[in-house]
Design an enzyme around this catalytic site. Structure first.
Site, PDB file in Angstrom:
ATOM      1  N   LYS A  22       0.849  -1.209   0.000  1.00 16.22           N
ATOM      2  CA  LYS A  22       0.000   0.000   0.000  1.00 16.22           C
ATOM      3  C   LYS A  22       0.876   1.249   0.000  1.00 16.22           C
ATOM      4  O   LYS A  22       0.661   2.181  -0.785  1.00 16.22           O
ATOM      5  CB  LYS A  22      -0.885   0.008   1.237  1.00 16.22           C
ATOM      6  CG  LYS A  22      -1.570   1.334   1.508  1.00 16.22           C
ATOM      7  CD  LYS A  22      -2.496   1.322   2.698  1.00 16.22           C
ATOM      8  CE  LYS A  22      -1.818   1.609   3.990  1.00 16.22           C
ATOM      9  NZ  LYS A  22      -1.558   3.039   4.277  1.00 16.22           N
ATOM     10  N   ASN A  23       1.887   1.281   0.863  1.00 19.16           N
ATOM     11  CA  ASN A  23       2.659   2.523   1.035  1.00 19.16           C
ATOM     12  C   ASN A  23       3.703   2.733  -0.055  1.00 19.16           C
ATOM     13  O   ASN A  23       4.410   3.752  -0.032  1.00 19.16           O
ATOM     14  CB  ASN A  23       3.282   2.566   2.434  1.00 19.16           C
ATOM     15  CG  ASN A  23       2.197   2.694   3.499  1.00 19.16           C
ATOM     16  OD1 ASN A  23       1.042   2.986   3.181  1.00 19.16           O
ATOM     17  ND2 ASN A  23       2.548   2.450   4.739  1.00 19.16           N
ATOM     18  N   ARG A  92      -5.022  10.731   3.921  1.00 22.74           N
ATOM     19  CA  ARG A  92      -4.016  11.789   4.005  1.00 22.74           C
ATOM     20  C   ARG A  92      -2.939  11.639   2.920  1.00 22.74           C
ATOM     21  O   ARG A  92      -2.298  12.623   2.549  1.00 22.74           O
ATOM     22  CB  ARG A  92      -3.323  11.861   5.347  1.00 22.74           C
ATOM     23  CG  ARG A  92      -3.671  10.859   6.369  1.00 22.74           C
ATOM     24  CD  ARG A  92      -2.784  10.825   7.579  1.00 22.74           C
ATOM     25  NE  ARG A  92      -1.675  11.712   7.521  1.00 22.74           N
ATOM     26  CZ  ARG A  92      -1.727  12.984   7.906  1.00 22.74           C
ATOM     27  NH1 ARG A  92      -2.855  13.489   8.320  1.00 22.74           N
ATOM     28  NH2 ARG A  92      -0.655  13.731   7.845  1.00 22.74           N
ATOM     29  N   CYS A 116      -5.387  12.312  12.563  1.00 22.69           N
ATOM     30  CA  CYS A 116      -5.948  10.986  12.299  1.00 22.69           C
ATOM     31  C   CYS A 116      -6.344  10.407  13.650  1.00 22.69           C
ATOM     32  O   CYS A 116      -6.257  11.079  14.671  1.00 22.69           O
ATOM     33  CB  CYS A 116      -4.943  10.097  11.566  1.00 22.69           C
ATOM     34  SG  CYS A 116      -3.621   9.564  12.620  1.00 22.69           S
ATOM     35  N   ARG A 121      -1.049  14.958  12.605  1.00 18.93           N
ATOM     36  CA  ARG A 121      -0.105  14.446  11.592  1.00 18.93           C
ATOM     37  C   ARG A 121       0.336  15.668  10.776  1.00 18.93           C
ATOM     38  O   ARG A 121      -0.176  15.933   9.720  1.00 18.93           O
ATOM     39  CB  ARG A 121      -0.790  13.400  10.715  1.00 18.93           C
ATOM     40  CG  ARG A 121      -1.257  12.151  11.461  1.00 18.93           C
ATOM     41  CD  ARG A 121      -0.174  11.135  11.678  1.00 18.93           C
ATOM     42  NE  ARG A 121       0.348  10.600  10.443  1.00 18.93           N
ATOM     43  CZ  ARG A 121      -0.233   9.603   9.763  1.00 18.93           C
ATOM     44  NH1 ARG A 121      -1.370   9.113  10.180  1.00 18.93           N
ATOM     45  NH2 ARG A 121       0.306   9.149   8.670  1.00 18.93           N
ATOM     46  N   ASP A 304       4.180   0.783  12.138  1.00 19.17           N
ATOM     47  CA  ASP A 304       2.974   0.169  11.558  1.00 19.17           C
ATOM     48  C   ASP A 304       2.780  -1.265  12.023  1.00 19.17           C
ATOM     49  O   ASP A 304       1.760  -1.880  11.707  1.00 19.17           O
ATOM     50  CB  ASP A 304       3.046   0.191  10.025  1.00 19.17           C
ATOM     51  CG  ASP A 304       2.898   1.599   9.511  1.00 19.17           C
ATOM     52  OD1 ASP A 304       3.141   1.815   8.311  1.00 19.17           O
ATOM     53  OD2 ASP A 304       2.571   2.495  10.305  1.00 19.17           O
ATOM     54  N   ARG A 396      -8.763  -0.546   4.204  1.00 24.37           N
ATOM     55  CA  ARG A 396      -7.884   0.482   3.630  1.00 24.37           C
ATOM     56  C   ARG A 396      -6.518  -0.101   3.317  1.00 24.37           C
ATOM     57  O   ARG A 396      -5.833   0.361   2.415  1.00 24.37           O
ATOM     58  CB  ARG A 396      -7.711   1.641   4.618  1.00 24.37           C
ATOM     59  CG  ARG A 396      -8.973   2.417   4.882  1.00 24.37           C
ATOM     60  CD  ARG A 396      -8.668   3.671   5.639  1.00 24.37           C
ATOM     61  NE  ARG A 396      -7.606   4.422   4.982  1.00 24.37           N
ATOM     62  CZ  ARG A 396      -7.143   5.584   5.435  1.00 24.37           C
ATOM     63  NH1 ARG A 396      -7.624   6.102   6.548  1.00 24.37           N
ATOM     64  NH2 ARG A 396      -6.193   6.224   4.796  1.00 24.37           N
TER      65      ARG A 396
HETATM   66  C1  EPZ Z   1       3.966   7.033   6.329  1.00 23.39           C
HETATM   67  O1  EPZ Z   1       3.201   8.079   6.910  1.00 23.39           O
HETATM   68  C2  EPZ Z   1       3.032   5.842   6.236  1.00 23.39           C
HETATM   69  N1  EPZ Z   1       1.914   6.166   5.356  1.00 23.39           N
HETATM   70  C3  EPZ Z   1       2.520   5.463   7.616  1.00 23.39           C
HETATM   71  O2  EPZ Z   1       1.760   4.249   7.474  1.00 23.39           O
HETATM   72  C4  EPZ Z   1       3.715   5.160   8.521  1.00 23.39           C
HETATM   73  O3  EPZ Z   1       3.231   4.919   9.834  1.00 23.39           O
HETATM   74  C5  EPZ Z   1       4.686   6.350   8.537  1.00 23.39           C
HETATM   75  O4  EPZ Z   1       5.074   6.683   7.186  1.00 23.39           O
HETATM   76  C6  EPZ Z   1       5.955   6.063   9.326  1.00 23.39           C
HETATM   77  O5  EPZ Z   1       6.603   4.962   8.797  1.00 23.39           O
HETATM   78  C7  EPZ Z   1       2.092   6.064   4.017  1.00 23.39           C
HETATM   79  O6  EPZ Z   1       3.160   5.734   3.554  1.00 23.39           O
HETATM   80  C8  EPZ Z   1       0.895   6.355   3.168  1.00 23.39           C
HETATM   81  P1  EPZ Z   1       6.117  10.324   8.414  1.00 23.39           P
HETATM   82  P2  EPZ Z   1       3.794   9.583   6.949  1.00 23.39           P
HETATM   83  O7  EPZ Z   1       6.022  11.595   7.667  1.00 23.39           O
HETATM   84  O8  EPZ Z   1       4.572   9.856   5.717  1.00 23.39           O
HETATM   85  C9  EPZ Z   1       6.305  13.650  11.745  1.00 23.39           C
HETATM   86  C10 EPZ Z   1      -0.104   2.849   7.637  1.00 23.39           C
HETATM   87  O9  EPZ Z   1      -0.603   2.285   8.628  1.00 23.39           O
HETATM   88  N2  EPZ Z   1       6.109  14.609  10.649  1.00 23.39           N
HETATM   89  O10 EPZ Z   1       7.291   9.426   8.188  1.00 23.39           O
HETATM   90  O11 EPZ Z   1       2.689  10.493   7.334  1.00 23.39           O
HETATM   91  C11 EPZ Z   1       5.091  12.786  12.010  1.00 23.39           C
HETATM   92  O12 EPZ Z   1       4.186  13.453  12.863  1.00 23.39           O
HETATM   93  C12 EPZ Z   1       0.349   4.287   7.735  1.00 23.39           C
HETATM   94  O13 EPZ Z   1       0.093   2.278   6.520  1.00 23.39           O
HETATM   95  C13 EPZ Z   1       6.210  15.980  10.930  1.00 23.39           C
HETATM   96  O14 EPZ Z   1       6.427  16.378  12.068  1.00 23.39           O
HETATM   97  O15 EPZ Z   1       4.795   9.474   8.188  1.00 23.39           O
HETATM   98  C14 EPZ Z   1       5.715  11.574  12.659  1.00 23.39           C
HETATM   99  O16 EPZ Z   1       5.951  11.845  14.026  1.00 23.39           O
HETATM  100  C15 EPZ Z   1       0.017   4.904   9.089  1.00 23.39           C
HETATM  101  N3  EPZ Z   1       6.032  16.860   9.906  1.00 23.39           N
HETATM  102  C16 EPZ Z   1       7.059  11.424  11.939  1.00 23.39           C
HETATM  103  O17 EPZ Z   1       7.303  12.697  11.334  1.00 23.39           O
HETATM  104  C17 EPZ Z   1       5.804  16.453   8.613  1.00 23.39           C
HETATM  105  O18 EPZ Z   1       5.687  17.307   7.710  1.00 23.39           O
HETATM  106  C18 EPZ Z   1       7.070  10.379  10.857  1.00 23.39           C
HETATM  107  O19 EPZ Z   1       5.994  10.656   9.977  1.00 23.39           O
HETATM  108  C19 EPZ Z   1       5.710  15.062   8.354  1.00 23.39           C
HETATM  109  C20 EPZ Z   1       5.882  14.156   9.388  1.00 23.39           C
END
Ligand code: EPZ
Length: 417
Positions: A22-23, A92, A116, A121, A304, A396
């Site tokens: 998915k990701n 998102r 979420c 997020r 995850d 999803r």
């Molecule tokens: C991706 O989300 C995945 N989603 C998530 O999987 C996964 O949990 C996450 O990466 C971490 O591995 C998809 O790929 C569609 P991040 P993403 O940006 O990109 C902070 C699932 O279950 N952050 O790596 O949103 C954030 O709050 C989903 O399949 C900022 O502060 O995750 C977090 O603490 C859930 N500012 C950390 O970074 C930003 O602009 C990591 O988030 C972006 C992120």
């Protein structure tokens, strides 16, 4: 709305095939916007999120056809540049169109994703990276309104290795003038897969999978064909299904090297994990040992997989500590696991999981994708029936999970709520 009913106690046996990630497929679908014409993506998982991303692209004017597990994305008639709130609120990851729209068309109007189920997020890293590449951005009535006459390459240093921000920046930089270097980039396999797809289009990305990625922008990219890598979180989820039921299963069409952190934890607990080039054999046992876990960016233990792993630890011998360092509030599965009899105490971003002889089935509610997977896993071993409501969350991210589990011998069915 449907629910899933699981009757616990069956030891899983047999083989199942792991689907596409998915990701990986979601950013790849957005990346099709970087080239004019028809790209083809194979081994696409049939998930609600893929359908939502299909709608986002169609909203822009792209023609998206899903035939079996193959997606055809024709961007020749893209003439709109907006991802509306209704779609972004649903998923998102719709924000993945921001980078390619700016790179290809110099404009984008993308709704800010809300929070979420388990907390805020933010997308500040995405926005700042686009600005550093030369985009002018303002927030207007809940939308990111972005303009860029022409993007130019820059060195971008992330304060943390955000997967989404790395993907968006790679896509925008692929069409910027000059060279972009991303420092403290996410190293996830899905980032490597996205870079591979963009390079097939004629992009010049090096270093994906390491913390420093270099992107030479090009004025034009061409449509390409690509196959989605196996889903490492589906793989991990089924590894735990085999372990928690003390079963004996083989996962096929997976990539063992992408789930090393999970394999290591299960082996420490006493589970037999044997890997070959693209399959993993799992042999569980009654009462595995409790083993602490701390989530971390790849290649660490995946956030995850935290909920699914916690489900396994609720019936492991001993007590353990599970710390969530990526999304500190990601514990909505805990109150539901407690309803099944689990002994879990939360302190800040840490869960203390005690020992219980057995879980007992009860009605529970899914709150988000991975929490629902954890409830299904717990239901596989709970005495009696577990009724899991709001299973649209699970659809999803898992294709036909109840069919795959019943093929392995689980007593599980989907029915109207
Ligand atoms: C991706 O989300 C995945 N989603 C998530 O999987 C996964 O949990 C996450 O990466 C971490 O591995 C998809 O790929 C569609 P991040 P993403 O940006 O990109 C902070 C699932 O279950 N952050 O790596 O949103 C954030 O709050 C989903 O399949 C900022 O502060 O995750 C977090 O603490 C859930 N500012 C950390 O970074 C930003 O602009 C990591 O988030 C972006 C992120």
């Amino acid at each position: 709305m449907d629910k899933i009913v699981v009757r616990g106690g069956k030891r899983l046996k047999g083989k199942i095939k792991i689907g596409g990630a998915k990701n990986a497929v979601l950013p790849m679908m957005a990346a099709c916007l970087l080239a004019e014409g028809e790209s083809v993506i194979r081994n696409v998982p049939l998930l609600a999120d893929v359908i939502t991303m299909k709608k986002v692209l169609e909203q822009l004017g792209a023609k998206v056809t899903l035939r079996g597990h193959t997606l055809h994305v024709d961007t020749s008639n893209v003439s709109r540049f907006e991802a509306p709130y209704e779609l972004v609120r649903t998923m998102r990851a719709s924000i993945y169109v921001l980078g390619p729209l700016l790179g290809s068309f110099g404009k984008a109007r993308v709704s800010l994703p809300g929070g979420c189920a388990w907390g805020p997020r933010p997308v500040d890293l995405h926005i700042r990276a686009m600005q550093e590449l030369g985009a002018r951005i303002r927030i207007d009535h809940g939308y990111i309104v972005a303009r860029a006459t022409n993007l130019r390459g820059e060195t971008i240093v992330f304060s943390l290795p955000s997967v989404g921000a790395t993907a968006n920046t790679m896509m925008a930089a692929a069409r910027a003038k000059g060279k972009t270097v991303i420092v403290n980039a996410a190293r996830e396999p899905e980032i490597v897969a996205l870079a591979d797809f963009i390079n097939r289009m004629g992009g010049r990305i090096r270093g994906a999978g390491t913390e420093t990625i270099e992107i030479e922008g090009t004025s034009r990219l061409d449509p390409a064909q690509v196959r989605v890598i196996p889903d490492r979180i589906e793989t991990g989820t089924f590894m735990i299904a085999g372990a928690i039921t003390a079963g004996e299963i083989t996962l096929e069409s997976c990539m063992p090297e992408h789930v090393e952190a999970i394999s290591q934890k299960l082996r420490q607990g006493g589970v037999i994990v044997e890997k070959s080039r693209n399959s993993i054999y799992i042999k569980g046992k009654r009462r595995i040992n409790s083993v602490d876990a701390v989530t971390a960016p790849y290649p660490g233990f995946p956030t995850d997989m935290q909920a699914q792993y916690m489900a396994l630890m609720t019936i492991a011998r001993g007590t353990c500590v599970i710390s969530e360092t990526v999304f500190p509030d990601r514990f909505t599965h805990v109150p539901e696991l407690r309803r099944l009899g689990a002994n879990i105490k939360i302190e800040g971003n840490t869960a203390h999981v005690g020992y219980v002889r057995h879980l007992s089935g009860a009605p529970v509610m899914a709150t988000d994708l991975r929490a629902s997977a954890a409830l299904v896993l717990a239901g596989l071993v709970a005495d009696g029936e577990t009724h899991i409501s709001r299973v649209y969350h699970i659809d999803r991210g898992y294709e036909a999970i109840e069919e795959k589990l019943s093929k392995l011998g689980a007593d599980i069915k989907r029915m109207p709520e």
